[in-house]
Design an enzyme around this catalytic site. Sequence first.
Site, PDB file in Angstrom:
ATOM      1  N   HIS A 158      -9.431   1.517   4.199  1.00  0.00           N
ATOM      2  CA  HIS A 158      -8.169   1.398   4.930  1.00  0.00           C
ATOM      3  C   HIS A 158      -8.467   2.148   6.544  1.00  0.00           C
ATOM      4  O   HIS A 158      -8.954   3.245   6.373  1.00  0.00           O
ATOM      5  CB  HIS A 158      -7.288   2.290   3.569  1.00  0.00           C
ATOM      6  CG  HIS A 158      -5.425   1.948   4.482  1.00  0.00           C
ATOM      7  ND1 HIS A 158      -5.158   3.502   5.967  1.00  0.00           N
ATOM      8  CD2 HIS A 158      -4.794   0.663   4.703  1.00  0.00           C
ATOM      9  CE1 HIS A 158      -4.123   2.350   5.844  1.00  0.00           C
ATOM     10  NE2 HIS A 158      -4.421   1.352   5.814  1.00  0.00           N
ATOM     11  N   GLU A 168      -6.178  -4.957  10.500  1.00  0.00           N
ATOM     12  CA  GLU A 168      -4.609  -3.955  10.337  1.00  0.00           C
ATOM     13  C   GLU A 168      -5.088  -3.054  11.766  1.00  0.00           C
ATOM     14  O   GLU A 168      -5.897  -2.253  11.983  1.00  0.00           O
ATOM     15  CB  GLU A 168      -4.836  -2.808   9.601  1.00  0.00           C
ATOM     16  CG  GLU A 168      -4.627  -3.761   8.095  1.00  0.00           C
ATOM     17  CD  GLU A 168      -4.019  -2.738   7.037  1.00  0.00           C
ATOM     18  OE1 GLU A 168      -2.858  -2.747   6.444  1.00  0.00           O
ATOM     19  OE2 GLU A 168      -4.388  -1.190   7.031  1.00  0.00           O
ATOM     20  N   GLY A 203       1.816   1.829  11.420  1.00  0.00           N
ATOM     21  CA  GLY A 203       3.182   3.215  10.267  1.00  0.00           C
ATOM     22  C   GLY A 203       3.316   3.948  11.777  1.00  0.00           C
ATOM     23  O   GLY A 203       4.269   4.780  11.792  1.00  0.00           O
ATOM     24  N   ASN A 212       1.205  -1.136  -0.381  1.00  0.00           N
ATOM     25  CA  ASN A 212       0.028   0.210   0.161  1.00  0.00           C
ATOM     26  C   ASN A 212       0.325   1.087  -0.477  1.00  0.00           C
ATOM     27  O   ASN A 212       1.484   1.590   1.342  1.00  0.00           O
ATOM     28  CB  ASN A 212      -0.772  -0.042   1.065  1.00  0.00           C
ATOM     29  CG  ASN A 212      -1.672   1.593   1.207  1.00  0.00           C
ATOM     30  OD1 ASN A 212      -1.739   2.379   0.438  1.00  0.00           O
ATOM     31  ND2 ASN A 212      -2.284   1.476   2.567  1.00  0.00           N
ATOM     32  N   SER A 225       3.195  -2.180  10.318  1.00  0.00           N
ATOM     33  CA  SER A 225       4.924  -2.596  10.263  1.00  0.00           C
ATOM     34  C   SER A 225       5.240  -3.840  10.435  1.00  0.00           C
ATOM     35  O   SER A 225       6.008  -4.425  10.585  1.00  0.00           O
ATOM     36  CB  SER A 225       4.419  -1.992  12.133  1.00  0.00           C
ATOM     37  OG  SER A 225       4.171  -1.073  12.540  1.00  0.00           O
ATOM     38  N   GLU A 253      -7.100   4.886   7.818  1.00  0.00           N
ATOM     39  CA  GLU A 253      -6.326   6.549   7.456  1.00  0.00           C
ATOM     40  C   GLU A 253      -8.096   6.907   6.754  1.00  0.00           C
ATOM     41  O   GLU A 253      -8.258   7.701   6.575  1.00  0.00           O
ATOM     42  CB  GLU A 253      -5.283   6.653   6.160  1.00  0.00           C
ATOM     43  CG  GLU A 253      -4.168   6.107   6.855  1.00  0.00           C
ATOM     44  CD  GLU A 253      -2.927   5.472   6.770  1.00  0.00           C
ATOM     45  OE1 GLU A 253      -2.672   5.764   5.861  1.00  0.00           O
ATOM     46  OE2 GLU A 253      -2.169   5.112   7.396  1.00  0.00           O
ATOM     47  N   LYS A 280       0.075   4.368  -0.072  1.00  0.00           N
ATOM     48  CA  LYS A 280      -0.782   5.777   0.761  1.00  0.00           C
ATOM     49  C   LYS A 280      -0.204   6.585  -0.673  1.00  0.00           C
ATOM     50  O   LYS A 280      -0.390   6.695  -1.693  1.00  0.00           O
ATOM     51  CB  LYS A 280       0.455   5.865   1.400  1.00  0.00           C
ATOM     52  CG  LYS A 280      -0.315   4.732   3.017  1.00  0.00           C
ATOM     53  CD  LYS A 280       0.125   4.694   3.782  1.00  0.00           C
ATOM     54  CE  LYS A 280      -0.051   3.495   4.647  1.00  0.00           C
ATOM     55  NZ  LYS A 280      -0.104   3.371   6.140  1.00  0.00           N
TER      56      LYS A 280
HETATM   57  P1  PGA Z   1       3.254   0.035   7.286  1.00  0.00           P
HETATM   58  O1  PGA Z   1       1.207   0.614   6.477  1.00  0.00           O
HETATM   59  O2  PGA Z   1       2.975  -1.013   6.885  1.00  0.00           O
HETATM   60  O3  PGA Z   1       3.540   1.453   7.231  1.00  0.00           O
HETATM   61  O4  PGA Z   1       2.368  -0.128   9.026  1.00  0.00           O
HETATM   62  C1  PGA Z   1      -0.167  -0.861   7.301  1.00  0.00           C
HETATM   63  C2  PGA Z   1      -1.261  -0.113   6.221  1.00  0.00           C
HETATM   64  O5  PGA Z   1      -1.252   1.325   6.728  1.00  0.00           O
HETATM   65  O6  PGA Z   1      -1.482  -0.425   5.149  1.00  0.00           O
END
Ligand code: PGA
Length: 234
Positions: free
Chosen positions: A85, A154, A160, A7, A196, A87, A9
């Site tokens: 997601h 998630e 993140g 992803n 992560s 976010e 983003k």
């Molecule tokens: P990350 O993000 O691996 O940077 O923690 C995962 C995600 O948001 O899908």
Amino acid sequence: MKIIAGNWKMNGSRSGLDEMISALDNVETQNTVILCVPFTMVRGGTSRVAVGAQDISTHDKGAYTGEVSGQMLSDAGAKYVIVGHSERRAYHNETNAIVAEKATAALANGLTPIICVGETMDEKQAGKTMEIIESGVRESVPQNVSGKIIVAYEPRWAIGAGLTPTDQEIAAAHTLIAKTLESMGLAGTPVLYGASVKGSNAAQIMSIEHVDGVLVGGASLKSDDFIPIITSVK
Ligand code: PGA
């Protein structure tokens, strides 16, 4: 065989994506590899890498300025789309009901939705993790979608943040999701873990029961970080 989805983003460029796809094309793997990129970069994939988007409109077409429909994503070459997601839930107020509508729009256009569920830190601290995960699955997954969707767990507090749940926490969440999906007639639906994930923890996480792959944010941006995740499991 596992599913390894990146992803990006709001990162990257079209030339950067072309370079990443060329690098991934040389990787020997049986795993399914997906890159979910910003709308402007969506293109057709290759036999090794499928391309997906990160959001989709609930609408088909018309006066919805700024929206992008499933038909447009398909037309641009996407095969997958992330829906719900963390976010988008946090910054765009997406509810389970909206996420279900988006998943339906994806399926209507031949796209496989990657439906995300997971708890916030507040929900975790209130002891509501299992409740949020179960209602997330029941309310975000549309009816009659056997064999057509992917679910991603998630934990929103870990995304993140460089944090990961314990193996036991991941196992408990994935077992609950698998059971919930089974009770909905969706046994066998792949369930990815996301938050992560990196080269150093990917193999361990994917060895946990009911973890069918990973959804990777930060570590999917550079081939030097992403390829070790893809090759960490057979
Ligand atoms: P990350 O993000 O691996 O940077 O923690 C995962 C995600 O948001 O899908």
